[in-house]
Motif scaffolding. Structure first.
Motif, PDB file in Angstrom:
ATOM      1  N   LEU A 390       0.840  -1.199   0.000  1.00 16.36           N
ATOM      2  CA  LEU A 390       0.000   0.000   0.000  1.00 16.36           C
ATOM      3  C   LEU A 390       0.876   1.250   0.000  1.00 16.36           C
ATOM      4  O   LEU A 390       0.565   2.247  -0.658  1.00 16.36           O
ATOM      5  N   GLY A 391       1.998   1.155   0.734  1.00 14.40           N
ATOM      6  CA  GLY A 391       2.900   2.299   0.824  1.00 14.40           C
ATOM      7  C   GLY A 391       3.437   2.669  -0.549  1.00 14.40           C
ATOM      8  O   GLY A 391       3.475   3.853  -0.917  1.00 14.40           O
ATOM      9  N   TRP A 463      -3.257   2.463   8.026  1.00 16.72           N
ATOM     10  CA  TRP A 463      -3.437   3.823   7.487  1.00 16.72           C
ATOM     11  C   TRP A 463      -2.144   4.627   7.574  1.00 16.72           C
ATOM     12  O   TRP A 463      -1.850   5.415   6.680  1.00 16.72           O
ATOM     13  N   HIS A 464      -1.373   4.408   8.643  1.00  9.68           N
ATOM     14  CA  HIS A 464      -0.072   5.086   8.730  1.00  9.68           C
ATOM     15  C   HIS A 464       0.827   4.603   7.605  1.00  9.68           C
ATOM     16  O   HIS A 464       1.438   5.402   6.897  1.00  9.68           O
ATOM     17  N   LEU A 465       0.853   3.266   7.438  1.00  5.26           N
ATOM     18  CA  LEU A 465       1.692   2.652   6.421  1.00  5.26           C
ATOM     19  C   LEU A 465       1.363   3.193   5.038  1.00  5.26           C
ATOM     20  O   LEU A 465       2.242   3.487   4.222  1.00  5.26           O
ATOM     21  N   ILE A 471     -10.484   7.932   3.782  1.00  2.00           N
ATOM     22  CA  ILE A 471     -10.947   6.567   4.090  1.00  2.00           C
ATOM     23  C   ILE A 471     -12.429   6.453   3.732  1.00  2.00           C
ATOM     24  O   ILE A 471     -13.240   7.296   4.108  1.00  2.00           O
ATOM     25  N   LYS A 472     -12.754   5.387   2.993  1.00  2.32           N
ATOM     26  CA  LYS A 472     -14.163   5.057   2.739  1.00  2.32           C
ATOM     27  C   LYS A 472     -14.522   3.930   3.686  1.00  2.32           C
ATOM     28  O   LYS A 472     -13.974   2.828   3.578  1.00  2.32           O
ATOM     29  N   PHE A 514      -6.539  10.502  13.329  1.00  4.41           N
ATOM     30  CA  PHE A 514      -6.270  10.904  11.942  1.00  4.41           C
ATOM     31  C   PHE A 514      -7.066  12.164  11.606  1.00  4.41           C
ATOM     32  O   PHE A 514      -7.972  12.134  10.771  1.00  4.41           O
ATOM     33  N   PRO A 515      -6.715  13.280  12.242  1.00  2.00           N
ATOM     34  CA  PRO A 515      -7.562  14.475  12.097  1.00  2.00           C
ATOM     35  C   PRO A 515      -7.595  15.060  10.689  1.00  2.00           C
ATOM     36  O   PRO A 515      -8.555  15.733  10.331  1.00  2.00           O
ATOM     37  N   ASN A 516      -6.544  14.793   9.896  1.00  2.00           N
ATOM     38  CA  ASN A 516      -6.524  15.400   8.553  1.00  2.00           C
ATOM     39  C   ASN A 516      -7.176  14.532   7.492  1.00  2.00           C
ATOM     40  O   ASN A 516      -7.373  14.977   6.362  1.00  2.00           O
TER      41      ASN A 516
END
Ligand code: DGJ
Length: 780
Positions: A390-391, A463-465, A471-472, A514-516
């Motif tokens: 994914l990265g 999600w970090h990776l 995000i859906k 994940f505020p952004n």
């Protein structure tokens, strides 16, 4: 503003007044909800129910109050057992099946702003400059139980919110069978009920019916707010008045609209009492979700504009509040499960070259998920499909200058998954019984904190990776086999609400971490389009159905409760995957542009003409995006009210620019003339009015094209197909300079539509399901 004078409470917003008073018995009589009345002009005596005589077969409150009939009063809350036999606001079983309740006012306080509650439920927000809160504490006359009613006025939106709470001050457990969030009792002035109903791929079609004696229930028992019946409802009347309610909740809800024998209307909304009961231990408390209420004298358009203002200002929060949402390309309908990294990269390249800003990788990237039978729960990348991980993919997308988005469906588990092998008891199922199944998948027990912790870790690591920007969050089945091995749950009537609370807790942790990230909620399309999810995720996938005709109904219905900034709207391929209907690419865009625009088709298979059309669509959308997402939206002619010509308008705050959709359901042979008449303009201004230029596919004309071609071109043949790739016609040019008064009162007669007698550059060719967007610009 909230004030109390003598026994009368006055709740006012910029344009509305809501009044109720304490009766001599300590109950709350509702007196008025409607257009604003200044406080000097308010007379309690004039508004109160007159009761000098008794009522035939009525049960009076007590022998001391022989003419007070709770059953024929407009009340702020209600319960069973003291003469009010309508549907009740609160039902509690407190011992040996007893349920008679009688709450009377004990105290109240008025608080500037809006204090947060204890519930773990999402709620609206505002500060002292926008809202005021009234908290009324009522005490059961014979039991140590309190009912607290909370009202918050949001002046700027003309919205009042309500919620309720039960406090068990006794030393015994009581069982709440039902606790509504809001009750509104009205005199029956010819009200109609408007609801938004449907199913998968036909969510929120609008239905209107007159009220008559008896009860109408609008509810969901599916575990989610549902595509079947949305919690947003309206009452409308012939005077153009409209009252709307909605619930900040994502689980089972129920709206009751009852017409009493005396013609009074009772409206209740809250958690659905079906499959619900809550054991409330000694000294414990229970809070209902928050409900929202609005009134407008400007019919449903006015009430829904109040809701739009409220949702944008007091529900949506965080980084994406009032931020323009990116144009996205999603690979789902382009590839379904069948993709490779190369395919995704080539899709993304096209997306970027056409002007898209966000590339979303949908279902199929994890575990061994090549169809919908496996892998839910195993949120690790499939290296066969994505060798760079994914990265690696995200890096490529970011290099193209786009944001990267990812699909997840965390609330689910497949039997064929590592997660199920490890934790079979995390699945929602009754021990010893084979659970029912939806889309080959099962629910995870989100009432359990260890399940939520697992999901938080798996998701946040991934999600970090992947360095995600979007995000859906999908959810593709409804609830069955309600059971939990969670030791905290003694009464399974609590399961569904505890699930919703668990979901909210998980969402709160993730959105805080994940505020952004821009979150879009989805549930098989629009099966959970509600204010609860919108408190965490600023947009929702409106429907899997992207057919341009169906979307007129779906988006129009959805827009009644929710602003355009929340509605994901995509252009997909033709024939459409849900209806097999063929519609024009420009028509698909015109409808999708009234929302948050995306594309969901194989861009690599488009011809030059189509790519050019999309490029100019995206650039038009970006230039007008703030209007199309945040403008004031009015339905001029309603798809859902049977119009063949559907007209929607969106206006900037100062009415200097309006965009107007003129969409035709079916073509009429030899048609009459069409008129563009828009009231939402500045009457004192002068406007330029012209249509967005769009392309007309030459295939629209079938073999009529031979009338202008020197060569014979067979309908549907190779020559026609090849020609269409290189050639298209420009749509008609019309240009007017008119006064606002003319636009509002007379309207503009538009160019002739194609009628089978010829074609020139001035002809409006709409055909079936065709449309135009008209631009109205104020001239200084
Ligand atoms: C249902 C959603 O509504 C679709 O958009 C898509 O994400 C699929 N799920 C994927 O399984």
């Amino acid at each position: 503003m909230i004030s109390k004078k003598d026994q009368l409470f006055n709740l006012s917003t910029n344009n509305t007044t809501y009044l109720f008073a304490i009766t001599e018995t300590g109950h709350l009589e509702h007196l008025y909800y409607g257009k604003k009345i200044s406080s000097e002009g308010i007379s309690h005596a004039a508004l109160a129910e007159k009761r000098s005589l008794s009522i035939g077969t009525g049960t009076a409150y007590s022998s001391d109050n022989p003419t007070l009939f709770l059953g024929n009063l407009c009340l702020e809350y209600s319960s069973m057992g003291k003469g009010d036999c309508r549907e009740s606001f609160v039902d509690i079983e407190y011992g040996r099946g007893m349920q008679t309740l009688d709450f009377v006012v004990k105290s109240f306080r008025i608080i500037p702003g809006k204090p947060r509650t204890f519930s773990g439920l999402p709620e609206s927000y505002g500060d002292k400059s926008t809202c005021t809160t009234l908290e009324i504490t009522l005490k059961e006359s014979g039991l140590p139980i309190r009912l607290v009613l909370t009202y918050t006025t949001f002046e700027d939106s003309d919205v009042i919110t309500r919620r309720s709470a039960i406090y068990n001050d006794s030393d015994r457990t009581i069982t709440i069978r039902n606790l509504a969030s809001l009750q509104l009792d009205l005199d029956g002035d010819g009200w109609n009920l408007v609801t938004f109903d449907g199913a998968w791929a036909r969510e929120r079609y609008m239905h209107e019916r007159p009220l008559s004696p008896g009860i109408i229930i609008n509810d969901s028992k599916t575990g989610v707010s549902s595509a079947e019946h949305n919690p947003c409802i309206f009452l409308t009347n012939e005077d153009g008045e409209c009252i709307g309610t909605n619930l900040i909740y994502s689980g089972n809800h129920r709206e009751v609209v009852e017409t009493s024998p005396y013609g009074k209307i009772r409206l209740l909304t809250g958690i659905n009492p079906s499959q619900f009961s809550w054991d409330l231990g000694p000294q414990d408390r229970f809070q209902s979700p928050e409900a929202i209420l609005t009134f407008s004298p400007k019919a449903l358009n006015g009430a829904s504009q109040n809701f739009h203002h409220f949702v944008n200002n007091h529900i949506i929060r965080g980084e994406w509040k009032f931020r323009e949402r990116p144009v996205l390309v999603n690979n789902w309908e382009a590839t379904y499960f069948n993709f490779t990294e190369d395919k995704l990269i080539s899709l993304a390249r096209e997306a970027s070259s056409l002007g898209a800003e966000l590339f979303v990788l949908d279902d199929g990237w994890f575990g061994i998920r090549n169809d919908d039978t496996t892998s839910l729960g195993d949120w690790t990348v499939n290296p066969k499909k994505l060798p760079s991980g994914l990265g690696g993919l995200a890096l490529e997308i970011h290099r193209m200058g786009m944001m990267f988005g990812l699909w997840v469906e965390p609330e689910m588990v497949s039997i064929e998954s590592q997660l199920y092998k490890k934790h079979p008891d995390w699945m929602v199922a009754i021990p010893g019984r084979k659970p029912s199944v939806g889309r080959n998948q099962y629910l995870l027990d989100l009432t359990r904190s260890e399940v939520r912790d697992y999901l938080f870790k798996m998701l946040s690591d991934t999600w970090h990776l992947a360095d995600v920007n979007y995000i859906k969050w999908d959810m593709n089945r409804t609830f069955s086999d309600l059971y939990s091995s969670n030791k905290e749950i003694k009464n399974h009537g609590e399961f569904l609400h505890r699930y919703v609370l668990g979901l909210y807790e998980l969402l709160s942790r993730l959105t805080t971490a994940f505020p952004n990230v821009l979150f879009e909620s989805c549930a098989s399309g629009g099966n959970r389009f509600d204010l609860g999810m919108l408190c965490f995720m600023p947009q929702t996938w409106t429907s899997d159905n992207t057919d341009a005709l169906c979307r007129l109904y779906i988006q129009e219905g959805t827009s009644c409760g929710y602003p355009l900034s929340t509605m994901g709207s995509h252009v997909s391929t033709s024939p459409n995957h849900q209806t097999l209907r063929k519609t024009d690419l420009e028509a698909r865009f015109n409808v999708a542009s009234f929302g948050v625009l995306g594309y969901e088709l194989d861009l690599t298979k488009l011809n030059r003409q189509q790519k050019e059309a999309i490029r100019s669509q995206i650039s038009f959308y970006k230039a007008n995006r703030s209007l199309l997402q945040y403008g004031t939206f009015t339905r001029v002619k309603w798809a859902n009210r049977g119009a063949n010509h559907v007209v929607w308008a969106v206006a900037s705050g100062d009415r200097s620019t309006l965009l107007v959709l003129f969409a035709q359901k079916l073509n009429q042979s030899n048609p009459g003339s069409d008129r563009l008449k828009i009231e939402a303009v500045d009457l004192n201004a002068t406007y330029e009015v012209f249509p967005r230029q769009q392309k007309i596919d030459i295939r629209t004309f079938g073999d009529l094209v031979n009338r202008i071609s020197p060569l014979a071109i067979a309908e549907g043949g190779l020559a026609q197909d090849t020609l269409s790739k290189a050639l298209s016609f420009d749509s008609e040019v019309e240009h007017y300079r008119v006064s606002g008064e003319l636009l509002a009162n007379a309207g503009i007669k538009l160019n002739q539509q194609f009628g089978g007698t010829g074609y020139d550059g001035e002809t409006r060719v709409l055909g079936d399901f065709g449309s135009r967007i008209y631009i109205c610009k104020k001239i200084d």
